[in-house]
Design a protein around this motif. Structure first.
Motif, PDB file in Angstrom:
ATOM      1  N   LEU A 335       0.819  -1.210   0.000  1.00  0.00           N
ATOM      2  CA  LEU A 335       0.000   0.000   0.000  1.00  0.00           C
ATOM      3  C   LEU A 335       0.854   1.261   0.000  1.00  0.00           C
ATOM      4  O   LEU A 335       0.401   2.321  -0.454  1.00  0.00           O
ATOM      5  CB  LEU A 335      -0.921   0.000   1.225  1.00  0.00           C
ATOM      6  N   SER A 336       2.075   1.164   0.503  1.00  0.00           N
ATOM      7  CA  SER A 336       2.991   2.316   0.534  1.00  0.00           C
ATOM      8  C   SER A 336       4.318   1.970  -0.115  1.00  0.00           C
ATOM      9  O   SER A 336       5.369   2.491   0.260  1.00  0.00           O
ATOM     10  CB  SER A 336       3.223   2.757   1.988  1.00  0.00           C
ATOM     11  N   GLY A 337       4.293   1.073  -1.115  1.00  0.00           N
ATOM     12  CA  GLY A 337       5.528   0.548  -1.661  1.00  0.00           C
ATOM     13  C   GLY A 337       6.010  -0.614  -0.810  1.00  0.00           C
ATOM     14  O   GLY A 337       5.307  -1.087   0.081  1.00  0.00           O
ATOM     15  N   GLU A 338       7.228  -1.086  -1.080  1.00  0.00           N
ATOM     16  CA  GLU A 338       7.762  -2.194  -0.309  1.00  0.00           C
ATOM     17  C   GLU A 338       9.263  -2.051  -0.128  1.00  0.00           C
ATOM     18  O   GLU A 338       9.959  -1.519  -0.996  1.00  0.00           O
ATOM     19  CB  GLU A 338       7.440  -3.539  -0.984  1.00  0.00           C
ATOM     20  N   ARG A 339       9.761  -2.511   1.020  1.00  0.00           N
ATOM     21  CA  ARG A 339      11.169  -2.386   1.354  1.00  0.00           C
ATOM     22  C   ARG A 339      11.892  -3.704   1.058  1.00  0.00           C
ATOM     23  O   ARG A 339      12.728  -3.770   0.175  1.00  0.00           O
ATOM     24  CB  ARG A 339      11.307  -2.005   2.834  1.00  0.00           C
ATOM     25  N   THR A 340      11.625  -4.755   1.833  1.00  0.00           N
ATOM     26  CA  THR A 340      12.312  -6.037   1.658  1.00  0.00           C
ATOM     27  C   THR A 340      11.366  -7.025   0.976  1.00  0.00           C
ATOM     28  O   THR A 340      10.220  -7.179   1.415  1.00  0.00           O
ATOM     29  CB  THR A 340      12.739  -6.618   3.026  1.00  0.00           C
ATOM     30  N   SER A 345       9.689   1.776  -4.023  1.00  0.00           N
ATOM     31  CA  SER A 345       8.798   2.759  -3.402  1.00  0.00           C
ATOM     32  C   SER A 345       7.587   3.073  -4.263  1.00  0.00           C
ATOM     33  O   SER A 345       6.623   3.679  -3.787  1.00  0.00           O
ATOM     34  CB  SER A 345       9.575   4.057  -3.125  1.00  0.00           C
ATOM     35  N   GLU A 346       7.610   2.645  -5.536  1.00  0.00           N
ATOM     36  CA  GLU A 346       6.519   2.980  -6.445  1.00  0.00           C
ATOM     37  C   GLU A 346       5.477   1.873  -6.575  1.00  0.00           C
ATOM     38  O   GLU A 346       4.353   2.129  -7.013  1.00  0.00           O
ATOM     39  CB  GLU A 346       7.080   3.301  -7.834  1.00  0.00           C
TER      40      GLU A 346
END
Length: 485
Positions: A335-340, A345-346
């Motif tokens: 919902l807010s992008g993903e890190r790992t 971020s898109e």
């Protein structure tokens, strides 16, 4: 008998927690904080609001538990990481602190993120880290950069007020992109790449070490002992690890807050930046940790709650406690992008497999499963050698027994739920203050809290969840390709 004080500077509040020699909580005080968002993607806070909040919290404890506060022998600090607090002459604040969730410096982060930076820091240079924010300031606010004399992380600005000392510690410093994480020291090369020198940096200590003493005027004001030891402390997740007893290799915790964190402690420095895992120093000397992050964990349940106009507890409670096989509906919690492991971020979330008879129960199960699969991404990114024997569950999402059992099944790892109590970052900070004041062994101090319930893997639907996870993994590249077109 001595007491110990933990101060946790969160994004939304500052918490002060007072514990005794036996580590039982005596009292606490919490003061709200606000975040300013002057432009899209910006997130800022006035450092003076942290001081005001700390004054209020200490004043409240002084009023209600004056004798116990007077017996404090050690203070520990915890705080939200990556914030850029810029100070000029006489340590005057030059501008509002740029917070961890501020994304304005994404271009600067991409420029800094090269093989050399990853080799030194052990991490991707994320936009949320401190270093790229300074490059952004240099380019967009040159007058501010020209007056820059010192950069402090948020909790370390609070320390400056408490002690008069400019000091940081390893776990928080590792999130700046200026630390040689393996050597546990500032990197001259990374500072050079952002136009800074070691002179701009605070002195470094370990989290359990003494960083200074309480200033006489503050001691007199709040009825405390002059020179009370202030520990190095820790970044919020490292301090939380201290709070739940993740103090030895092979231990870890799973945080189901707005974002999700899978934190595992290790004795050696084994970075894997290509996986988008954070590899940071622990607040405990001689330890490091790896941390996988999913940006929308309980936040995904909150989103569904607003959409369906039903409280999160009601949605998850309706599932009971017996975990069912995965349904045909799959949810990507981006919902807010993903890190790992994607560092994207898109990217955005999606439901795949909606049908005419899809109901709220199916949607709830899919959301819980999607977050569980994202946490499996984090676990697998660390490799088999870093797999913990069990994970301590913390955060709002840990109230759902269904979700904890689901996670145990998907991660094939025991999940332990602590008894009701306060074992978070403020508690971990107080434990660090205890170690600094007494010299006690952190492993003896930072034990696991009493466990209320253990969720052990149930392989009744093991093959079905493995297949569902493989399908989940195939969705990301398809969605990324579609967005690129």
């Amino acid at each position: 008998m001595s007491n110990y004080l933990g101060l946790d500077l969160g994004t939304s509040s500052l918490k002060a927690l007072l514990i005794g020699d036996d580590q039982r909580v005596i009292a606490s005080a919490s003061v709200p904080l606000t975040v300013e968002r002057p432009h899209f993607g910006w997130s800022e806070q006035d450092p003076q609001s942290w001081i005001a909040a700390c004054e209020t919290a200490l004043g409240e404890l002084s009023d209600t538990h004056g004798a116990e506060l007077a017996a404090v022998a050690g203070i520990g600090l915890s705080g939200h990481m990556h914030g850029a607090t810029l100070l000029g002459a006489d340590d005057a604040v030059l501008r509002p602190c740029i917070l961890w969730n501020d994304t304005r410096s994404h271009e600067e982060a991409a420029e800094l993120d090269d093989e050399e930076a990853r080799a030194i820091t052990g991490n991707i240079v994320f936009p949320g880290f401190t270093a790229p924010k300074i490059v952004w300031v240099a380019r967009n606010e040159p007058d501010v950069f020209a007056g820059l004399r010192r950069v402090l992380l948020p909790k370390d600005y609070l320390r400056l007020w408490l002690t008069g000392e400019a000091v940081s510690e390893m776990s928080d410093a590792a999130g700046t992109a200026w630390l040689d994480t393996g050597a546990r020291d500032w990197s001259a090369r990374m500072l050079e790449k952002t136009g800074l020198t070691r002179g701009h940096m605070p002195r470094l200590v370990e989290g359990t070490a003494v960083s200074g003493g309480l200033r006489p005027e503050l001691a007199a004001r709040f009825g405390m002992q002059e020179g009370t030891v202030v520990a190095g402390g820790g970044g919020d997740n490292a301090a939380s690890a201290c709070g739940v007893g993740v103090a030895e290799p092979g231990t870890g915790f799973l945080s189901l807050g707005t974002s999700g964190v899978l934190f595992t402690a290790s004795a050696g420095y084994e970075p894997a930046p290509e996986t988008a895992l954070h590899t940071f120093c622990h607040a405990i000397p001689g330890l490091w940790h790896q941390m996988g992050v999913t940006l929308s964990a309980a936040g995904s349940v909150e989103w569904l709650s607003k959409l369906l106009k039903e409280e999160p507890a009601a949605l998850t409670g309706a599932l009971g406690e017996t975990v069912q096989a995965p349904g045909r509906l799959t949810f990507l919690p981006y919902l807010s992008g993903e890190r790992t492991p994607h560092n994207d971020s898109e990217i955005r979330g999606v439901f795949a497999g909606l049908e005419a008879d899809t109901d709220r129960e199916a949607m709830t199960r899919a959301v819980l499963e999607g977050v569980a699969f994202s946490m499996r991404d984090c676990l697998e990114a660390g490799g088999e050698a870093a797999r913990p024997q069990r994970l301590i569950a913390v955060g709002a999402g840990s109230r759902s027994a269904y979700w904890l059992q689901l996670l145990a099944n998907v991660l094939d790892t025991e999940i332990a739920l602590p008894e009701a109590g306060d074992f978070g970052a403020a508690f971990g900070a107080a434990r660090l203050g205890l170690c600094a004041a007494t010299g006690d062994d952190p492993k003896a101090v930072m034990t696991e809290p009493p466990i209320a319930r253990r969720f052990r893997p149930d392989n009744a639907h093991g093959r079905a969840f493995d297949d569902a996870y493989l399908f989940y993994r195939r969705l990301y590249p398809a969605l990324r390709a579609a967005m690129a077109d």
